[in-house]
Design a protein around this motif. Structure first.
Motif, PDB file in Angstrom:
ATOM      1  N   UNK A   1     -20.027  18.433   7.605  1.00 18.49           N
ATOM      2  CA  UNK A   1     -20.542  17.308   8.372  1.00 18.49           C
ATOM      3  C   UNK A   1     -20.017  15.973   7.838  1.00 18.49           C
ATOM      4  N   UNK A   2     -19.118  16.010   6.849  1.00 17.67           N
ATOM      5  CA  UNK A   2     -18.630  14.797   6.201  1.00 17.67           C
ATOM      6  C   UNK A   2     -17.502  14.171   7.006  1.00 17.67           C
ATOM      7  N   UNK A   3     -17.569  12.852   7.193  1.00 17.65           N
ATOM      8  CA  UNK A   3     -16.526  12.123   7.901  1.00 17.65           C
ATOM      9  C   UNK A   3     -15.284  11.993   7.012  1.00 17.65           C
ATOM     10  N   UNK A   4     -14.077  11.829   7.618  1.00 20.23           N
ATOM     11  CA  UNK A   4     -12.843  11.740   6.817  1.00 20.23           C
ATOM     12  C   UNK A   4     -12.846  10.597   5.816  1.00 20.23           C
ATOM     13  N   UNK A   5     -13.525   9.482   6.117  1.00 25.67           N
ATOM     14  CA  UNK A   5     -13.469   8.329   5.206  1.00 25.67           C
ATOM     15  C   UNK A   5     -14.163   8.583   3.875  1.00 25.67           C
ATOM     16  N   UNK A   6     -14.886   9.708   3.745  1.00 30.87           N
ATOM     17  CA  UNK A   6     -15.484  10.042   2.452  1.00 30.87           C
ATOM     18  C   UNK A   6     -14.402  10.245   1.383  1.00 30.87           C
ATOM     19  N   UNK A   7     -13.167  10.493   1.797  1.00 24.94           N
ATOM     20  CA  UNK A   7     -12.093  10.663   0.819  1.00 24.94           C
ATOM     21  C   UNK A   7     -11.841   9.387   0.041  1.00 24.94           C
ATOM     22  N   UNK A   8     -12.199   8.234   0.604  1.00 26.32           N
ATOM     23  CA  UNK A   8     -12.050   6.952  -0.109  1.00 26.32           C
ATOM     24  C   UNK A   8     -13.367   6.468  -0.663  1.00 26.32           C
ATOM     25  N   UNK A   9     -14.476   7.066  -0.225  1.00 23.20           N
ATOM     26  CA  UNK A   9     -15.825   6.632  -0.594  1.00 23.20           C
ATOM     27  C   UNK A   9     -16.115   5.215  -0.122  1.00 23.20           C
ATOM     28  N   UNK A  10     -15.356   4.716   0.857  1.00 20.87           N
ATOM     29  CA  UNK A  10     -15.633   3.426   1.483  1.00 20.87           C
ATOM     30  C   UNK A  10     -16.337   3.722   2.801  1.00 20.87           C
ATOM     31  N   UNK A  11     -17.671   3.525   2.797  1.00 18.57           N
ATOM     32  CA  UNK A  11     -18.519   4.109   3.825  1.00 18.57           C
ATOM     33  C   UNK A  11     -19.236   3.034   4.626  1.00 18.57           C
ATOM     34  N   UNK A  12     -19.362   3.266   5.939  1.00 12.87           N
ATOM     35  CA  UNK A  12     -20.245   2.499   6.806  1.00 12.87           C
ATOM     36  C   UNK A  12     -21.191   3.483   7.482  1.00 12.87           C
ATOM     37  N   UNK A  13     -22.058   2.942   8.343  1.00 11.31           N
ATOM     38  CA  UNK A  13     -22.960   3.823   9.082  1.00 11.31           C
ATOM     39  C   UNK A  13     -22.209   4.711  10.069  1.00 11.31           C
ATOM     40  N   UNK A  14     -20.904   4.406  10.316  1.00 13.96           N
ATOM     41  CA  UNK A  14     -20.104   5.224  11.234  1.00 13.96           C
ATOM     42  C   UNK A  14     -19.924   6.661  10.710  1.00 13.96           C
ATOM     43  N   UNK A  15     -20.155   6.888   9.409  1.00 15.39           N
ATOM     44  CA  UNK A  15     -20.100   8.257   8.873  1.00 15.39           C
ATOM     45  C   UNK A  15     -21.168   9.126   9.527  1.00 15.39           C
TER      46      UNK A  15
END
Length: 672
Positions: free
Chosen positions: A526-540
């Motif tokens: 269920x993890x969004x691709x941007x978790x690879x950078x750990x730069x997260x918004x509510x879009x995750x």
């Protein structure tokens, strides 16, 4: 023998005379009630005698100004005949001396008051006809301490029949075993008060005024304060021997001991010893001849070294013990500050209360990454109690959940009734959701006998999830990213209304900050691709929502190892089927109703694909998702049909591939 018996009876009577005098003295002893304000704001306590022709003595026991007053005696019972009141700032104490056999009295706190120098004014809560020194009972809603003296025992209680305005406890202060308990009402009822009876600064009780037994909200008040009177015929009354002293505290701390000791134990007397006649005589003072010492120098050195080593070891042990005690004390103080100062925090339970409510934690509903959930009964309500099994790992998550969900309220978010933070115990108390979690209804497991959901029910569940996330992302003071959206964290009531739960991994994001950097958290699949950078918004959360929508439509897990190798990953399968125009192949094959609504289901899949965009900026806001679901907006037509990052390169918030960096420590939710 007969002539001696009167003499023996008279002698026994003389022996009992001091005891009788002592009992009479105790029975006539006045009672002292200390009133302490522990609120962070000023209150104006009032004390009124209820009786006929009696005086209430208000004694000044501090350096603060006191405004006692007396009212003329009245004929008839239950009429205020003694009066008193004063201003009591935070930390101040007011002492009342109540004479023996003084009938009954009532004490309450007034709030939001303003008085002139002549003692005239008004109060927002608990006002008594605009007087500083009250001669009549306070205007509801107010929390009332009731006290009645007697010849042998005193009775006392806390009453919520007139509503609630200030937390209070009423406890005996002498450490007597037979009188060690008193009523406590430490919960902030105002923050939990139903809207129809809530007023600024307080909570009305429909029992107020007529004092009839037809009290609509008595169950609510009893659940919040089990020790208090909530209806006129309530039996929640406490009793102590006459002459005891008491403590009334406004805004008490939630974890205060039930029976504080008022007196410290007397010091142990020092005994003087006298020489015994059989003791040996003291040696004469003066020079005497000593025998030459035969102890070798080696032995002396060994003794010296051994003593030094022993002292060093003892010092090290003492230093370690002191350091550990300081750390434990500091940790305990931090935890009390962490949970004791929460604004609008939910009800705080004791561990023993929840142990009884769950019948020793026997009825297990499920198990998550940080603990297990048990069904319980508290009063008339069914509850779900989540107990953290690994406090060290879940402490941060526990604090996040209490502070986040305890301060927000939405029909599609599970309601947090209260929590317990007592020693090593960490528990959360939720409303009970009879249909359980969504995964039970959409995963076709061999042990799952739940019937297949029809299309309209699935649409309703998806819409409710979207509304709950929209509230978290866009309608709170700070944006709240849930960060663990999955079917196991979506609960259903009897009518299949869906509510988001389990806020242990959530993250607060200031509205003027576009993104936050945080360690990886959530559930694989269920993890969004941007978790690879750990730069997260509510879009995750929106990416996770898209995965859940596809699971609801296909009635299978995103990652299902029981499938063939090419079908293990549902979202990868979605990429392939959409390229060949075979989206219908992903619709639940066991539901004729789903295939009857084939076109509507495909439109829902297109909405899911919009949410699954690798570039987070191309995903919709949850408010836009709600508009699409309600038919007020169309789904974006320009959709990238690549939904899974296929390499280790990382993606920035614009969706551009950048240099690969190692991810920070992960915090991935465990299985259910």
């Amino acid at each position: 023998m007969q002539t001696q018996m009167p003499a023996m009876s008279a002698s026994s009577a003389l022996n009992l005379l001091p005891l009788l005098l002592l009992l009479l003295a105790a029975a006539s002893e006045a009672t002292t009630i200390n009133i302490t304000n522990r609120c962070s704001y000023t209150v104006w306590p009032a004390a009124v005698r209820v009786g006929a022709g009696e005086r209430l003595i208000l004694e000044h026991a501090s350096s603060y100004t006191v405004f006692p007053a007396e009212a003329p005696a009245s004929a008839g019972g239950d009429v205020p005949v003694g009066a008193g009141g004063r201003e009591l700032k935070s930390g101040q104490v007011w002492t009342l001396d109540v004479p023996a056999n003084a009938s009954s009295a009532r004490i309450w706190a007034r709030t939001g008051c303003s008085f002139s120098s002549n003692g005239k004014g008004s109060c927002q809560m608990g006002d008594c006809s605009g007087a500083l020194a009250c001669r009549v009972l306070g205007k509801p809603p107010n929390t009332v301490a009731e006290f009645m003296t007697g010849s042998t025992q005193d009775s006392f209680n806390i009453s919520l029949i007139d509503g609630f305005n200030v937390p209070m406890d009423f406890l005996p202060v002498q450490g007597v075993k037979e009188c060690s308990k008193g009523p406590r009402c430490a919960a902030d009822i105002t923050s939990q008060c139903p809207e129809e009876i809530k007023v600024p600064g307080g909570c009305n009780n429909t029992c107020s005024g007529t004092r009839s037994s037809n009290c609509t909200y008595s169950g609510f008040f009893k659940r919040m304060c089990p020790d208090a009177h909530t209806v006129p015929d309530d039996s929640a009354t406490y009793a102590c021997l006459a002459g005891m002293n008491y403590q009334v505290t406004f805004c008490p701390t939630s974890n205060l001991a039930i029976s504080p000791a008022a007196m410290s134990p007397p010091p142990t007397p020092t005994l003087e010893t006298t020489p015994s006649l059989s003791s040996p005589p003291l040696a004469p003072i003066g020079p005497r001849r000593t025998k030459p010492r035969v102890t070798s120098r080696v032995v002396a050195i060994l003794v010296s070294v051994g003593t030094t080593i022993l002292v060093t070891i003892l010092f090290t042990i003492a230093f370690y013990i002191c350091t550990r005690r300081a750390q434990w004390k500091h940790q305990g103080m931090e935890e009390e500050e962490e949970f004791g100062e929460l604004q609008g925090a939910p009800m705080r339970f004791k561990f023993q209360q929840l142990k009884i409510a769950t019948e020793q934690f026997t009825d297990k509903l499920g198990e998550g990454g940080f603990g297990s959930v048990f069904k319980g009964q508290f009063g008339e309500d069914s509850i779900a109690v989540k107990r953290l099994d690994r406090t060290g790992q879940g402490k941060r998550e526990f604090s996040a959940e209490v502070q986040t969900i305890g301060s927000i309220h939405h029909i599609n978010l599970v309601r947090l009734i209260g929590f317990c933070a007592e020693k090593s115990h960490r528990l959360l108390v939720y409303e009970y959701m009879p249909k359980g979690s969504l995964d039970r209804w959409i995963y076709g497991r061999h042990d799952n006998n739940a019937p297949s959901l029809d299309w309209s029910t699935r649409c309703k569940i998806i819409t409710h999830i979207a509304k709950g996330l929209s509230y978290l992302h866009e309608d709170c003071t700070k944006r709240i990213a849930h960060l663990d959206v999955k079917p196991q964290n979506i609960l259903l009531d009897n009518n299949f209304n869906a509510k988001l739960s389990d806020f242990g991994l959530c993250k607060l994001i200031d509205r003027d900050i576009s993104q936050v950097v945080t360690r990886m958290r959530g559930t694989p699949g269920y993890l969004a691709p941007e978790w690879l950078t750990s730069q997260i918004t509510e879009k995750a959360d929106i990416y996770s929502f898209g995965v859940v929508v596809m699971e609801v439509i296909s009635r299978r897990k995103n990652i299902d190892t029981s499938q063939s190798e090419e079908s293990i990953h549902l979202i990868t399968l979605l990429e392939e089927t959409v390229k060949y125009g075979n989206l219908v192949d992903l619709i639940d094959k066991n539901s004729n109703d789903m295939h009857t609504h084939e076109q509507a289901v495909i439109q829902m899949m297109k909405l899911a694909m919009w949410c699954l965009q690798i570039d987070c900026k191309r995903r919709p806001r949850m408010s836009e998702v709600v508009k699409v679901l309600e038919g007020n907006m169309n789904t974006e037509s320009n959709i990238d049909h690549n939904f899974v990052a296929t390499n280790q390169a990382t993606f920035d918030t614009a969706g551009n591939v950048t240099s690969s960096v190692p991810p920070v420590a992960s915090h991935v939710s465990g299985p259910r």
